[in-house]
Design an enzyme around this catalytic site. Structure first.
Site: not given
Length: 422
Positions: A90, A144, A164, A194, A243
């Site tokens: 990440r 995700n 989500c 998102h 987002y």
């Protein structure tokens, strides 16, 4: 009833255990199986989860294992909440795109593509094991990028629904502003995972829309809550997901991220402290620090969804990621969208929506085109497919940028993509 959690060593899991304990009347559970490749995490998180359930008088048995087949054997539902490559991967997703002047984020833009490439093959392998163990089991994907992963699962014929926590988090916040219990508040919520907007807020199923009143009385506060300029709410007349800031204020976000600690670094620090807390055998309630990990209200959303899929004879409306089936007519029927759906033992069926305004429809179409290409790249590999997906993304869209980002993506993910190594 048995539920298996793949990625059960996540520091999220005690949040889920707490929800299962509090909502035992909604979802009676006999066995919770946590699967994770890390025995150390299983010991700490499994112990913490068992203590939470026991402290609230829940008789559920908590089992831990490092083996997927053992975890899913006989499971009625399988929750997938894994992170391929962990926080180190990440951190890379959040850094190398910035070198090209593009936003670095784990689900949006080039970093989101990298995560999809790593994740889709792993999740499909898990789903195949679920099907072998129990073809009637439901898979709930919290991993995700949820939209792309859920579409991969559904395309392979798996019984899957994507989940989500963005919608439930906003619903809870709006209920607080209205001074109403959350179950009284429903949202006209639409988009892709998102990439969503709320254009209506309703109390007790009434037709009257409370959103104009909320915007007038709380516009600045709502904008702050969503980390967006108030103009984004005023121009759209809606509440965009936070987002959307990566699109509406891309260059500003890039400037903020450059030189700042990555979210992965922040989360890694929080996780270390959480695991230290979980190691204390006297702790029997989820710590307040867990709220900083993300995933607020994940347990409520997950328990409600699994309960409906396993026990509901009549449908319960919930915001989930589900096949489009004509709901957004400008997308293919097999697109995965995030909308209110009727959920019961037969699955999730999207509710009818009013036409989506052009200010949102255009961006949804653009991002979905990228998602199609991203899924092709995740399933089949190939540098050309990676470049096409990047070129199609509205946050990239330039040939030189797509090529530079592809170079960095493939270099950073060489250890996770067999077709790159081979």
């Amino acid at each position: 009833m048995k539920i298996a959690v793949i990625g059960g060593g996540s520091t999220y899991t005690p949040e889920l255990a707490d929800g299962l304990a509090r909502l035992r009347d909604v979802l009676p559970l006999d066995e919770l199986v946590l699967m994770d490749p890390s025995q150390e995490r299983l010991d700490l998180v499994g112990g913490m989860s068992a203590r939470i359930l026991a402290a609230q008088g829940h008789p559920c048995r908590v089992v831990t294992t490092r083996h997927t087949r053992e975890a899913v054997d006989g499971a009625d539902a399988v929750l997938i909440q894994l992170r391929v490559g962990g926080q180190d991967a990440r951190r890379q997703d959040e850094t190398w795109p910035l070198e090209c002047g593009c936003v670095g984020q784990e689900t949006t833009g080039a970093g989101g593509l990298a995560k999809a490439l790593r994740t889709v093959p792993v999740v499909l392998d898990i789903a195949a094991k679920v099907r072998e163990a129990n073809p009637d089991a439901w898979i709930v994907d919290f991993t995700n990028p949820v939209g792309i992963v859920t579409r991969a699962l559904l395309s392979e014929g798996h019984r899957a629904v994507g989940l989500c926590n963005v919608a439930i988090g906003l619903q809870r916040h709006l209920a607080e502003l209205l001074g109403a219990d959350p179950e009284r508040v429903s949202l006209d919520h639409f988009g892709l995972n998102h990439l969503t907007w709320v254009r209506g807020v309703h109390l007790d199923g009434q037709s009257q829309d409370e959103l104009p009143r909320l915007l007038k009385a709380n516009g600045e506060a709502l904008a702050g809550h969503l980390d967006l300029p108030v103009a984004a709410l005023e121009l759209t007349g809606m509440l965009p997901s936070y987002y959307l800031r990566y699109y509406y204020e891309h260059d500003e976000v890039v400037r903020e991220l450059q030189g700042a600690p990555t979210r992965a670094e922040v989360v890694a620090d929080v996780e270390r402290e959480l695991l230290h807390i979980y190691a204390d055998p006297t702790v029997t309630t989820k710590p307040e620090l867990l709220s900083q990990r993300g995933g607020a209200y994940y347990s409520e959303a997950a328990v409600a969804l699994v309960a409906s899929l396993l026990t509901a004879a009549t449908s319960e409306p919930q915001v989930v990621n589900v096949r489009n089936q004509g709901t957004l007519p400008f997308l293919p029927d097999d697109a995965v969208i995030e909308v209110p759906a009727d959920v019961d033992r037969g699955g999730a069926r999207p509710r009818a929506l009013e036409p989506v305004p052009p200010i949102a429809a255009g961006l949804i179409s653009h991002v979905f085109a990228y998602e199609q290409l991203a899924l092709e790249a995740a399933l089949h590999g190939g540098r050309d497919r990676v470049e096409r997906a990047l070129l199609a993304h509205p946050l990239v869209g330039q040939l030189d940028q797509a090529r530079r980002l592809a170079d960095r993506l493939l270099l950073a993910n060489r250890d996770h993509l067999s077709w790159v190594r081979g």
